[in-house]
Design a protein around this motif. Structure first.
Motif, mmCIF file in Angstrom:
data_model
loop_
_atom_site.group_PDB
_atom_site.id
_atom_site.type_symbol
_atom_site.label_atom_id
_atom_site.label_comp_id
_atom_site.label_asym_id
_atom_site.label_seq_id
_atom_site.Cartn_x
_atom_site.Cartn_y
_atom_site.Cartn_z
ATOM 1 N N GLU A 192 -7.137 3.173 -0.464
ATOM 2 C CA GLU A 192 -8.121 2.530 0.385
ATOM 3 C C GLU A 192 -8.860 1.434 -0.370
ATOM 4 O O GLU A 192 -9.177 1.555 -1.541
ATOM 5 C CB GLU A 192 -9.110 3.576 0.908
ATOM 6 C CG GLU A 192 -8.416 4.632 1.747
ATOM 7 C CD GLU A 192 -9.283 5.838 2.010
ATOM 8 O OE1 GLU A 192 -8.797 6.739 2.698
ATOM 9 O OE2 GLU A 192 -10.412 5.876 1.521
ATOM 10 N N ILE B 45 0.861 -1.174 0.000
ATOM 11 C CA ILE B 45 0.000 0.000 0.000
ATOM 12 C C ILE B 45 0.896 1.222 0.000
ATOM 13 O O ILE B 45 1.682 1.428 0.922
ATOM 14 C CB ILE B 45 -0.922 0.003 1.228
ATOM 15 C CG1 ILE B 45 -1.815 -1.234 1.181
ATOM 16 C CG2 ILE B 45 -1.745 1.263 1.298
ATOM 17 C CD1 ILE B 45 -2.566 -1.474 2.453
ATOM 18 N N ALA C 68 -4.546 7.566 1.612
ATOM 19 C CA ALA C 68 -4.430 6.118 1.591
ATOM 20 C C ALA C 68 -4.935 5.541 0.287
ATOM 21 O O ALA C 68 -5.869 6.046 -0.316
ATOM 22 C CB ALA C 68 -5.230 5.524 2.744
ATOM 23 N N GLY D 274 -9.358 3.427 6.133
ATOM 24 C CA GLY D 274 -7.942 3.355 6.454
ATOM 25 C C GLY D 274 -7.255 4.622 6.000
ATOM 26 O O GLY D 274 -7.685 5.262 5.037
ATOM 27 N N ASN E 138 -3.235 6.667 5.593
ATOM 28 C CA ASN E 138 -1.787 6.672 5.714
ATOM 29 C C ASN E 138 -1.394 7.747 6.715
ATOM 30 O O ASN E 138 -1.708 8.927 6.527
ATOM 31 C CB ASN E 138 -1.128 6.961 4.365
ATOM 32 C CG ASN E 138 -0.973 5.711 3.531
ATOM 33 O OD1 ASN E 138 -1.015 4.607 4.056
ATOM 34 N ND2 ASN E 138 -0.809 5.882 2.235
ATOM 35 N N TYR F 159 0.295 2.747 7.199
ATOM 36 C CA TYR F 159 -1.135 2.639 6.912
ATOM 37 C C TYR F 159 -1.849 2.039 8.116
ATOM 38 O O TYR F 159 -1.425 1.016 8.657
ATOM 39 C CB TYR F 159 -1.355 1.748 5.687
ATOM 40 C CG TYR F 159 -2.803 1.628 5.269
ATOM 41 C CD1 TYR F 159 -3.435 2.657 4.590
ATOM 42 C CD2 TYR F 159 -3.529 0.475 5.556
ATOM 43 C CE1 TYR F 159 -4.762 2.543 4.204
ATOM 44 C CE2 TYR F 159 -4.854 0.355 5.179
ATOM 45 C CZ TYR F 159 -5.469 1.395 4.501
ATOM 46 O OH TYR F 159 -6.778 1.281 4.121
ATOM 47 N N PRO G 75 1.301 5.435 -0.447
ATOM 48 C CA PRO G 75 0.546 6.680 -0.419
ATOM 49 C C PRO G 75 0.699 7.444 -1.717
ATOM 50 O O PRO G 75 1.720 7.343 -2.397
ATOM 51 C CB PRO G 75 1.185 7.450 0.742
ATOM 52 C CG PRO G 75 2.581 6.930 0.802
ATOM 53 C CD PRO G 75 2.491 5.483 0.406
ATOM 54 N N ASP H 160 -7.181 -4.274 1.079
ATOM 55 C CA ASP H 160 -6.058 -3.728 1.829
ATOM 56 C C ASP H 160 -6.346 -3.751 3.324
ATOM 57 O O ASP H 160 -5.512 -4.120 4.131
ATOM 58 C CB ASP H 160 -5.785 -2.286 1.381
ATOM 59 C CG ASP H 160 -5.308 -2.214 -0.064
ATOM 60 O OD1 ASP H 160 -4.764 -3.220 -0.532
ATOM 61 O OD2 ASP H 160 -5.489 -1.159 -0.693
#
Length: 415
Positions: free
Chosen positions: A43, A33, A41, A401, A403, A364, A35, A47
């Protein structure tokens, strides 16, 4: 010969194709993952499923938060200016402190010095708490209060509270168990006996026993006096030399009423500010209701001598601006991912999440929320190079979620 060569060539082609397909599958399965340029994120449900999720339960209510604040001692370092008061206590443009701690002077001629900042703090809705370092010298033998002077000392404390227009709570001793100090000493039993006898005569509710290093034995001994306990609004103490910890079921709210992280370096030193962030987090996850820094204005404090909010101040603002008095802490894992520390709070249908990333890399962190419906957040981020940068974050199905930037603190406030 040609047939054999053709078959070998065909076999090599299939082998190459297989290796290419295998490589693609391997890269897809080991997807990281990453950024985007804005730090948002990548998303997605897949993930989130493979990450260490922080599950927040708004139905599991923990302690009620009373606030975050700092101390002003005009007779030692001069009073705060009007601008500094605004920067300290305004939740709109300042740190948002909701607690002011002051000192009870030993002479009545110094009482008035406290009032301008006390009045300003109250105008912003802050609670004022006061601590006495010493009784007037006429009431003491060395560093000990004479038992025969208990009534006079209570009258002195009451006169102070009247002179400044009242305080939310008052402590008759400051770190009475710190025997290396030059201020008033007492055992936990002596303080309890004083409060039992004179607690109703001090002009304000009592906070006690305010020991050095939040000494559990000292606190428990004090609270073992049932009369003193009944006259005590909340337990107070300092964490010098102590990591915040849960005091157990003591029947009183716990306030951490004095600490600073390092007086030898600037309040703008980012690693030190991150230490302060982690310390506030630790106090909240220990079940405590309040966190109070030492001097509000100092080179190493929340506001520097040039009246600027420092990194320590901005870190405090991540809690103080948005986790207001009366909010309750709700269930949230304190350390869901290595190097990431989270806590959550609510008031009615609003929740606030504070996430601290101590890692040197973007991390994350997924969340799920139950017990309350959230559709979006306002997000505020402070790093070594930014202060309270704001953006919006939409979520769906109470799961999301984000970052967290490297070495940062993030506050999410639901809309």
């Amino acid at each position: 010969m040609k047939t054999t060569l053709f078959l070998r060539t065909l076999g090599m082609s299939f082998l190459s194709l297989s290796l290419i397909i295998s490589s693609c599958v391997k890269q897809q399965n080991s997807k990281e993952i990453v950024p985007d340029k804005k730090g948002n994120a990548a998303e997605g449900a897949a993930d989130v499923a493979i990450m260490a999720t922080a599950t927040i339960d708004a139905n599991t209510v923990q302690q009620t938060i009373q606030g975050f604040g700092g101390m002003s001692v005009p007779i030692w370092i001069g009073d705060l200016t009007a601008d500094q008061r605004t920067k300290a206590f305004s939740a709109g443009s300042g740190i948002g402190m909701s607690i002011l701690r002051v000192m009870v002077p030993t002479t009545s001629s110094q009482f008035a010095a406290e009032k301008p900042t006390i009045d300003a703090a109250k105008s912003y809705g802050a609670k004022v708490i006061a601590t006495a370092w010493n009784a007037p010298s006429s009431m003491m033998d060395g560093l000990y209060l004479r038992a025969s002077a208990w009534g006079d000392y209570a009258a002195h404390l009451s006169a102070y509270t009247q002179a400044v227009g009242g305080v939310y709570a008052l402590s008759p001793w400051n770190e009475p168990n710190y025997m290396a100090s030059g201020w008033m000493h007492a055992s936990a039993t002596e303080i309890a006996d004083f409060v039992a006898a004179q607690g109703n005569n001090c002009g304000a509710p009592i906070m006690c026993p305010e020991p050095f290093n939040m000494d559990q034995t000292f606190i428990n001994t004090y609270l073992s006096n049932a009369t003193a306990k009944s006259k005590t609004l909340f337990v107070s103490g300092h964490i010098y030399g102590k990591t915040p910890y849960n005091l157990g079921n003591i029947g009183k709210s716990v306030w951490m009423t004095e600490h600073y992280t390092n007086s030898s370096i600037s309040g703008n030193d980012w690693p030190n500010a991150m230490n302060a962030a982690k310390e506030i987090h630790d106090c909240m996850t220990a079940g405590w209701a309040a966190y109070v820094w030492w001097y509000i204005r100092r080179s190493y404090g929340p506001i520097d001598e040039n009246s600027n909010i420092t990194k320590v101040g901005y870190v405090m603002a991540h809690f103080a601006r948005y986790v207001r008095p009366g909010y309750t802490k709700i269930a949230c894992p304190g350390n869901p991912t290595t190097g990431v520390y989270t806590s959550a709070y609510k008031s009615g249908s609003k929740i606030v999440i504070v996430a601290i990333n101590t890692n040197a890399a973007v991390t994350y962190q997924p969340f799920t929320i139950s017990g309350i419906t959230v559709n979006s957040f306002n997000r505020y981020v402070t790093t070594s190079s930014s202060n309270m940068d704001s953006s919006s974050l939409g979520i769906s199905n109470n799961a999301f979620g984000i970052n967290l930037p490297a070495s940062s603190i993030t506050t999410l406030v639901s809309n």
